[in-house]
Design an enzyme around this catalytic site. Structure first.
Site, PDB file in Angstrom:
ATOM      1  N   ASN A   8      -2.416 -10.896 -10.241  1.00  0.00           N
ATOM      2  CA  ASN A   8      -2.214 -11.054  -8.834  1.00  0.00           C
ATOM      3  C   ASN A   8      -3.338 -12.345  -8.859  1.00  0.00           C
ATOM      4  O   ASN A   8      -4.726 -12.145  -8.934  1.00  0.00           O
ATOM      5  CB  ASN A   8      -3.092  -9.888  -8.263  1.00  0.00           C
ATOM      6  N   HIS A 149       1.981  -5.721   2.336  1.00  0.00           N
ATOM      7  CA  HIS A 149       1.655  -4.562   1.685  1.00  0.00           C
ATOM      8  C   HIS A 149       2.859  -3.779   1.096  1.00  0.00           C
ATOM      9  O   HIS A 149       2.777  -2.643   0.987  1.00  0.00           O
ATOM     10  CB  HIS A 149       0.879  -3.726   2.501  1.00  0.00           C
ATOM     11  N   LEU A 178      -4.976   1.350   5.121  1.00  0.00           N
ATOM     12  CA  LEU A 178      -5.992   0.776   5.878  1.00  0.00           C
ATOM     13  C   LEU A 178      -6.994   0.279   4.575  1.00  0.00           C
ATOM     14  O   LEU A 178      -7.822   0.954   4.389  1.00  0.00           O
ATOM     15  CB  LEU A 178      -6.977   1.846   6.765  1.00  0.00           C
TER      16      LEU A 178
END
Ligand code: ADP
Length: 365
Positions: A8, A149, A178
Protein backbone atom coordinates in the site's frame (compact mmCIF):
# COMPACT_ATOMS: atom_id res chain seq x y z
CA UNK A 1 4.38 -21.50 1.68
CA UNK A 2 2.31 -19.43 -0.72
CA UNK A 3 3.12 -15.90 0.27
CA UNK A 4 1.66 -12.76 -1.27
CA UNK A 5 3.38 -9.41 -0.74
CA UNK A 6 0.71 -6.72 -0.27
CA UNK A 7 1.88 -3.16 -0.91
CA UNK A 8 0.00 0.00 0.00
CA UNK A 9 2.13 2.81 -1.33
CA UNK A 10 1.22 6.42 -0.61
CA UNK A 11 2.91 9.63 -1.67
CA UNK A 12 5.19 9.64 1.39
CA UNK A 13 4.81 6.19 2.98
CA UNK A 14 4.93 2.54 1.99
CA UNK A 15 3.03 -0.06 4.03
CA UNK A 16 3.56 -3.71 3.28
CA UNK A 17 2.56 -7.14 4.56
CA UNK A 18 3.74 -10.57 3.63
CA UNK A 19 0.66 -12.77 3.87
CA UNK A 20 0.62 -16.55 3.89
CA UNK A 21 -2.40 -17.30 1.76
CA UNK A 22 -3.07 -20.78 3.17
CA UNK A 23 -3.22 -19.73 6.83
CA UNK A 24 -4.38 -16.16 5.96
CA UNK A 25 -1.84 -14.80 8.43
CA UNK A 26 0.59 -11.89 7.93
CA UNK A 27 4.09 -13.18 8.67
CA UNK A 28 5.81 -9.80 8.22
CA UNK A 29 4.41 -6.28 8.34
CA UNK A 30 6.26 -3.06 7.75
CA UNK A 31 5.83 0.67 7.41
CA UNK A 32 8.36 2.96 5.79
CA UNK A 33 7.61 6.61 6.43
CA UNK A 34 8.88 9.94 5.10
CA UNK A 35 9.52 8.38 1.70
CA UNK A 36 11.27 10.81 -0.67
CA UNK A 37 12.03 8.24 -3.33
CA UNK A 38 10.03 5.04 -3.78
CA UNK A 39 13.00 3.09 -5.20
CA UNK A 40 14.95 3.70 -1.97
CA UNK A 41 11.91 2.65 0.08
CA UNK A 42 11.76 -0.65 -1.82
CA UNK A 43 15.47 -1.30 -1.29
CA UNK A 44 14.79 -0.89 2.45
CA UNK A 45 11.74 -3.16 2.17
CA UNK A 46 13.72 -5.87 0.37
CA UNK A 47 16.30 -5.78 3.16
CA UNK A 48 13.60 -6.02 5.83
CA UNK A 49 11.96 -8.95 3.98
CA UNK A 50 15.27 -10.87 4.01
CA UNK A 51 15.02 -14.18 2.15
CA UNK A 52 11.21 -14.20 1.89
CA UNK A 53 10.00 -15.45 -1.50
CA UNK A 54 6.57 -14.07 -2.36
CA UNK A 55 4.80 -15.62 -5.36
CA UNK A 56 3.05 -12.39 -6.36
CA UNK A 57 2.65 -8.74 -5.35
CA UNK A 58 -0.80 -7.24 -4.71
CA UNK A 59 -0.98 -3.45 -4.92
CA UNK A 60 -3.67 -1.28 -3.41
CA UNK A 61 -4.73 1.28 -6.01
CA UNK A 62 -7.24 3.89 -4.90
CA UNK A 63 -8.96 4.93 -8.12
CA UNK A 64 -9.83 2.52 -10.93
CA UNK A 65 -12.46 4.74 -12.56
CA UNK A 66 -15.17 2.96 -14.55
CA UNK A 67 -12.64 0.83 -16.33
CA UNK A 68 -11.50 -1.50 -13.54
CA UNK A 69 -14.15 -3.65 -11.90
CA UNK A 70 -11.80 -6.57 -11.08
CA UNK A 71 -8.29 -7.11 -9.75
CA UNK A 72 -6.02 -6.68 -12.76
CA UNK A 73 -2.61 -7.99 -13.78
CA UNK A 74 -0.40 -4.93 -14.22
CA UNK A 75 1.25 -4.40 -17.60
CA UNK A 76 2.43 -1.18 -19.26
CA UNK A 77 -1.02 -0.42 -20.55
CA UNK A 78 -2.58 -0.79 -17.08
CA UNK A 79 0.14 1.48 -15.63
CA UNK A 80 -0.80 4.11 -18.20
CA UNK A 81 -4.50 3.74 -17.37
CA UNK A 82 -3.82 4.21 -13.62
CA UNK A 83 -1.79 7.30 -14.48
CA UNK A 84 -4.62 8.65 -16.63
CA UNK A 85 -6.99 8.27 -13.67
CA UNK A 86 -4.77 10.50 -11.48
CA UNK A 87 -6.92 13.65 -11.92
CA UNK A 88 -9.72 11.75 -10.13
CA UNK A 89 -7.43 10.89 -7.18
CA UNK A 90 -4.52 13.36 -7.20
CA UNK A 91 -3.59 12.58 -3.58
CA UNK A 92 -3.47 8.81 -4.10
CA UNK A 93 -2.94 7.38 -7.58
CA UNK A 94 0.50 9.00 -8.19
CA UNK A 95 1.86 7.46 -4.95
CA UNK A 96 0.29 4.08 -5.80
CA UNK A 97 1.92 4.25 -9.22
CA UNK A 98 5.36 5.14 -7.87
CA UNK A 99 5.08 2.10 -5.57
CA UNK A 100 4.12 -0.21 -8.42
CA UNK A 101 7.05 0.98 -10.55
CA UNK A 102 9.51 0.45 -7.68
CA UNK A 103 8.02 -2.97 -6.83
CA UNK A 104 8.26 -4.08 -10.46
CA UNK A 105 11.93 -3.10 -10.47
CA UNK A 106 12.47 -5.00 -7.20
CA UNK A 107 10.51 -8.07 -8.33
CA UNK A 108 10.68 -8.06 -12.14
CA UNK A 109 9.74 -11.73 -12.52
CA UNK A 110 6.67 -11.81 -10.25
CA UNK A 111 3.10 -11.11 -11.30
CA UNK A 112 1.95 -7.71 -9.99
CA UNK A 113 -1.78 -7.26 -9.43
CA UNK A 114 -3.67 -4.00 -8.91
CA UNK A 115 -6.61 -4.21 -6.48
CA UNK A 116 -8.73 -1.07 -6.75
CA UNK A 117 -10.63 0.58 -3.86
CA UNK A 118 -13.35 1.48 -6.36
CA UNK A 119 -13.75 -1.92 -8.08
CA UNK A 120 -16.21 -3.49 -5.62
CA UNK A 121 -18.67 -0.65 -6.24
CA UNK A 122 -18.80 -1.11 -10.00
CA UNK A 123 -21.93 -3.24 -9.46
CA UNK A 124 -23.93 -0.18 -8.36
CA UNK A 125 -26.92 0.60 -10.58
CA UNK A 126 -27.05 3.94 -12.43
CA UNK A 127 -29.71 5.15 -9.98
CA UNK A 128 -27.02 4.94 -7.27
CA UNK A 129 -23.95 6.12 -9.19
CA UNK A 130 -25.34 8.99 -11.28
CA UNK A 131 -25.46 12.62 -10.16
CA UNK A 132 -28.29 14.78 -11.48
CA UNK A 133 -26.00 17.26 -13.24
CA UNK A 134 -25.62 18.49 -16.85
CA UNK A 135 -25.29 15.26 -18.80
CA UNK A 136 -22.69 16.76 -21.14
CA UNK A 137 -20.38 17.57 -18.21
CA UNK A 138 -21.16 14.25 -16.59
CA UNK A 139 -19.98 12.23 -19.58
CA UNK A 140 -17.11 14.45 -20.76
CA UNK A 141 -15.47 14.47 -17.31
CA UNK A 142 -16.56 10.98 -16.13
CA UNK A 143 -18.39 12.51 -13.17
CA UNK A 144 -20.20 9.81 -11.18
CA UNK A 145 -20.13 8.12 -7.82
CA UNK A 146 -17.27 5.61 -7.73
CA UNK A 147 -17.10 4.79 -4.02
CA UNK A 148 -14.03 3.66 -2.04
CA UNK A 149 -12.99 1.26 0.77
CA UNK A 150 -13.99 -1.51 -1.66
CA UNK A 151 -11.55 -4.10 -0.29
CA UNK A 152 -12.91 -3.52 3.20
CA UNK A 153 -16.59 -3.61 2.22
CA UNK A 154 -16.04 -6.74 0.14
CA UNK A 155 -14.17 -8.55 2.94
CA UNK A 156 -16.66 -7.53 5.63
CA UNK A 157 -19.70 -8.44 3.50
CA UNK A 158 -18.33 -11.97 3.02
CA UNK A 159 -17.51 -12.32 6.73
CA UNK A 160 -20.97 -11.05 7.71
CA UNK A 161 -22.56 -13.73 5.53
CA UNK A 162 -20.29 -16.31 7.20
CA UNK A 163 -21.28 -15.14 10.70
CA UNK A 164 -24.96 -15.35 9.72
CA UNK A 165 -24.47 -18.79 8.15
CA UNK A 166 -25.57 -17.63 4.68
CA UNK A 167 -23.98 -17.92 1.24
CA UNK A 168 -22.16 -14.64 0.46
CA UNK A 169 -24.50 -13.90 -2.46
CA UNK A 170 -27.52 -13.93 -0.15
CA UNK A 171 -26.28 -11.31 2.31
CA UNK A 172 -28.12 -7.99 2.27
CA UNK A 173 -27.17 -5.30 4.74
CA UNK A 174 -25.55 -2.00 5.60
CA UNK A 175 -21.80 -1.87 6.28
CA UNK A 176 -20.42 1.06 8.23
CA UNK A 177 -16.66 1.42 7.70
CA UNK A 178 -15.85 4.06 10.32
CA UNK A 179 -12.13 4.86 10.46
CA UNK A 180 -10.22 8.03 9.79
CA UNK A 181 -11.94 7.91 6.44
CA UNK A 182 -15.49 6.61 6.71
CA UNK A 183 -18.06 5.23 4.32
CA UNK A 184 -21.34 3.35 4.40
CA UNK A 185 -22.20 0.67 1.85
CA UNK A 186 -25.57 -0.86 0.98
CA UNK A 187 -24.96 -4.50 0.10
CA UNK A 188 -27.65 -6.31 -1.90
CA UNK A 189 -27.15 -10.05 -2.34
CA UNK A 190 -23.41 -9.75 -1.66
CA UNK A 191 -22.83 -6.87 -4.09
CA UNK A 192 -22.41 -3.15 -3.63
CA UNK A 193 -25.74 -1.46 -4.40
CA UNK A 194 -24.93 2.03 -3.08
CA UNK A 195 -22.19 3.74 -1.10
CA UNK A 196 -21.70 7.09 0.58
CA UNK A 197 -18.37 8.18 -0.94
CA UNK A 198 -18.61 9.66 -4.40
CA UNK A 199 -16.40 10.88 -7.23
CA UNK A 200 -13.79 11.25 -4.49
CA UNK A 201 -13.54 10.07 -0.86
CA UNK A 202 -14.87 13.45 0.34
CA UNK A 203 -18.59 12.69 0.12
CA UNK A 204 -20.80 11.06 2.72
CA UNK A 205 -20.11 10.54 6.42
CA UNK A 206 -18.36 12.92 8.82
CA UNK A 207 -14.69 11.84 8.95
CA UNK A 208 -11.54 12.66 10.94
CA UNK A 209 -10.74 15.71 8.83
CA UNK A 210 -13.17 15.49 5.86
CA UNK A 211 -16.56 17.19 5.83
CA UNK A 212 -18.59 14.49 4.11
CA UNK A 213 -21.89 15.75 2.67
CA UNK A 214 -22.36 19.48 2.41
CA UNK A 215 -24.47 21.74 0.23
CA UNK A 216 -22.33 22.00 -2.93
CA UNK A 217 -23.23 25.70 -3.10
CA UNK A 218 -21.01 26.28 -0.04
CA UNK A 219 -18.01 26.04 -2.36
CA UNK A 220 -19.11 28.90 -4.61
CA UNK A 221 -20.28 30.85 -1.54
CA UNK A 222 -16.84 30.56 0.11
CA UNK A 223 -15.09 31.47 -3.15
CA UNK A 224 -17.14 34.66 -3.37
CA UNK A 225 -17.56 35.64 0.28
CA UNK A 226 -14.26 34.44 1.80
CA UNK A 227 -12.18 35.04 -1.36
CA UNK A 228 -10.77 31.55 -1.03
CA UNK A 229 -9.20 29.83 -4.04
CA UNK A 230 -10.52 26.48 -5.27
CA UNK A 231 -7.39 24.80 -3.86
CA UNK A 232 -7.88 26.44 -0.47
CA UNK A 233 -11.51 25.35 -0.31
CA UNK A 234 -10.58 21.83 -1.42
CA UNK A 235 -7.87 21.66 1.27
CA UNK A 236 -10.23 23.01 3.94
CA UNK A 237 -12.94 20.43 3.17
CA UNK A 238 -10.44 17.53 3.01
CA UNK A 239 -7.97 18.42 5.73
CA UNK A 240 -9.56 20.85 8.13
CA UNK A 241 -13.17 19.74 8.38
CA UNK A 242 -14.95 16.77 9.93
CA UNK A 243 -14.17 16.14 13.61
CA UNK A 244 -10.97 18.18 13.30
CA UNK A 245 -12.74 21.18 11.82
CA UNK A 246 -15.59 21.06 14.33
CA UNK A 247 -13.55 20.44 17.50
CA UNK A 248 -9.81 20.80 16.81
CA UNK A 249 -9.35 17.05 17.35
CA UNK A 250 -9.44 14.49 14.50
CA UNK A 251 -9.24 11.42 16.72
CA UNK A 252 -12.65 10.29 17.96
CA UNK A 253 -11.12 9.08 21.24
CA UNK A 254 -10.12 12.66 22.09
CA UNK A 255 -13.52 14.03 21.13
CA UNK A 256 -15.26 11.43 23.32
CA UNK A 257 -13.02 12.23 26.34
CA UNK A 258 -13.73 15.92 25.95
CA UNK A 259 -17.46 15.27 25.71
CA UNK A 260 -17.30 13.05 28.82
CA UNK A 261 -15.60 15.94 30.60
CA UNK A 262 -18.53 18.21 29.74
CA UNK A 263 -17.22 19.95 26.62
CA UNK A 264 -20.34 20.94 24.62
CA UNK A 265 -18.41 21.56 21.37
CA UNK A 266 -17.25 17.93 21.46
CA UNK A 267 -20.74 16.61 22.32
CA UNK A 268 -22.25 18.55 19.41
CA UNK A 269 -19.67 17.05 17.02
CA UNK A 270 -20.50 13.51 18.24
CA UNK A 271 -24.18 14.23 17.57
CA UNK A 272 -23.47 15.44 14.02
CA UNK A 273 -21.25 12.40 13.37
CA UNK A 274 -23.82 9.91 14.70
CA UNK A 275 -26.79 11.54 12.99
CA UNK A 276 -25.05 11.41 9.59
CA UNK A 277 -24.49 7.67 10.05
CA UNK A 278 -28.16 7.21 11.08
CA UNK A 279 -29.16 9.11 7.95
CA UNK A 280 -27.39 6.55 5.76
CA UNK A 281 -28.72 3.55 7.71
CA UNK A 282 -32.25 4.83 7.13
CA UNK A 283 -31.60 5.68 3.48
CA UNK A 284 -30.09 2.29 2.73
CA UNK A 285 -32.84 0.34 4.49
CA UNK A 286 -35.30 2.31 2.34
CA UNK A 287 -33.31 1.42 -0.81
CA UNK A 288 -32.71 -2.24 0.07
CA UNK A 289 -35.93 -3.27 1.76
CA UNK A 290 -35.49 -5.96 4.40
CA UNK A 291 -31.86 -6.30 5.57
CA UNK A 292 -30.04 -9.05 7.45
CA UNK A 293 -27.68 -6.83 9.43
CA UNK A 294 -26.04 -3.51 10.16
CA UNK A 295 -22.28 -4.13 10.39
CA UNK A 296 -19.68 -1.95 12.13
CA UNK A 297 -16.02 -2.08 11.06
CA UNK A 298 -12.67 -0.13 11.05
CA UNK A 299 -11.06 1.86 13.89
CA UNK A 300 -14.18 3.58 15.22
CA UNK A 301 -16.67 0.87 14.24
CA UNK A 302 -14.64 -1.92 15.83
CA UNK A 303 -13.53 -0.10 18.97
CA UNK A 304 -15.88 2.65 20.01
CA UNK A 305 -18.84 1.21 21.89
CA UNK A 306 -19.81 4.78 22.75
CA UNK A 307 -20.19 5.79 19.10
CA UNK A 308 -21.98 2.54 18.23
CA UNK A 309 -24.43 3.21 21.06
CA UNK A 310 -25.02 6.78 19.90
CA UNK A 311 -25.66 5.65 16.33
CA UNK A 312 -28.02 2.81 17.27
CA UNK A 313 -30.12 4.88 19.72
CA UNK A 314 -33.86 4.79 18.95
CA UNK A 315 -33.59 2.51 15.93
CA UNK A 316 -35.68 -0.24 17.57
CA UNK A 317 -38.63 0.57 15.28
CA UNK A 318 -36.42 -0.59 12.37
CA UNK A 319 -35.91 -3.96 14.08
CA UNK A 320 -32.43 -2.95 15.30
CA UNK A 321 -32.13 -3.69 19.03
CA UNK A 322 -28.69 -3.14 20.51
CA UNK A 323 -27.59 -5.18 23.54
CA UNK A 324 -25.81 -2.74 25.84
CA UNK A 325 -23.86 -5.56 27.49
CA UNK A 326 -22.67 -7.14 24.23
CA UNK A 327 -21.88 -3.70 22.80
CA UNK A 328 -19.51 -2.90 25.67
CA UNK A 329 -17.45 -6.08 25.30
CA UNK A 330 -14.08 -5.34 23.69
CA UNK A 331 -12.36 -7.99 21.62
CA UNK A 332 -10.97 -8.67 18.13
CA UNK A 333 -13.60 -11.25 17.14
CA UNK A 334 -16.43 -10.97 14.64
CA UNK A 335 -19.48 -10.82 16.89
CA UNK A 336 -23.13 -9.90 17.33
CA UNK A 337 -23.99 -6.94 19.54
CA UNK A 338 -27.77 -7.25 19.05
CA UNK A 339 -30.21 -8.26 21.77
CA UNK A 340 -31.48 -11.82 21.53
CA UNK A 341 -34.60 -11.68 19.36
CA UNK A 342 -33.61 -8.47 17.51
CA UNK A 343 -35.33 -8.77 14.11
CA UNK A 344 -32.23 -7.41 12.35
CA UNK A 345 -28.69 -8.37 13.40
CA UNK A 346 -26.10 -5.83 14.52
CA UNK A 347 -22.54 -7.08 14.00
CA UNK A 348 -18.98 -5.92 14.69
CA UNK A 349 -16.57 -7.42 12.16
CA UNK A 350 -12.86 -6.47 12.18
CA UNK A 351 -11.84 -5.55 8.64
CA UNK A 352 -8.64 -6.69 6.95
CA UNK A 353 -7.99 -4.85 3.71
CA UNK A 354 -4.52 -6.31 3.24
CA UNK A 355 -5.81 -9.87 3.54
CA UNK A 356 -8.57 -9.10 1.03
CA UNK A 357 -5.95 -7.74 -1.43
CA UNK A 358 -3.87 -10.91 -0.89
CA UNK A 359 -6.91 -13.18 -1.42
CA UNK A 360 -7.91 -11.34 -4.61
CA UNK A 361 -4.31 -11.36 -5.88
CA UNK A 362 -3.95 -15.10 -5.23
CA UNK A 363 -7.30 -15.79 -6.92
CA UNK A 364 -6.16 -13.95 -10.07
CA UNK A 365 -2.78 -15.61 -10.44
P1 ADP B 1 -7.71 4.48 8.75
O1 ADP B 1 -8.96 5.02 8.16
O2 ADP B 1 -6.60 5.47 8.79
O3 ADP B 1 -7.33 3.09 8.29
P2 ADP B 1 -8.63 3.23 11.21
O4 ADP B 1 -9.67 2.40 10.57
O5 ADP B 1 -7.49 2.53 11.88
O6 ADP B 1 -8.06 4.35 10.28
O7 ADP B 1 -9.34 4.17 12.28
C1 ADP B 1 -8.58 5.11 13.00
C2 ADP B 1 -9.48 5.91 13.89
O8 ADP B 1 -10.23 5.04 14.74
C3 ADP B 1 -8.72 6.81 14.84
O9 ADP B 1 -8.51 8.08 14.27
C4 ADP B 1 -9.64 6.90 16.04
O10 ADP B 1 -10.42 8.07 15.90
C5 ADP B 1 -10.57 5.74 15.92
N1 ADP B 1 -10.46 4.84 17.08
C6 ADP B 1 -9.63 3.81 17.27
N2 ADP B 1 -9.86 3.23 18.48
C7 ADP B 1 -10.89 3.92 19.04
C8 ADP B 1 -11.59 3.82 20.28
N3 ADP B 1 -11.32 2.90 21.21
N4 ADP B 1 -12.57 4.72 20.51
C9 ADP B 1 -12.87 5.66 19.61
N5 ADP B 1 -12.25 5.79 18.44
C10 ADP B 1 -11.26 4.94 18.15
Amino acid sequence: MNQILVVNSGSSSVKYQLIDIDSQVATTTGLIERVQNHSDAFVQMLTELGDAKPVAVGHRVVHGGSRFSQPTLIDDEVLLAIDELSPLAPLHNPGNLAGIRAAKAAYPHLPHVAVFDTAFHQTMPASSFRYAIDAALESKFQIRRYGFHGSSHSYVARKAAEVLGKPANQFTGVILHLGNGASACAIKNGKSFDTSMGLTPLQGLVMGSRSGDIDPAIIAYLARQASMSIDEIDASLNKNSGLLGMTGDADLRDVISRSDAGDQVATDALDVYAQRVKHYIGAYIAELGAIDAVVFTAGVGENSWQMRERIMRKLEHLGLELSNDANQVTNREARSIARAGSRVQILVIPTNEELEIAIQTAALI
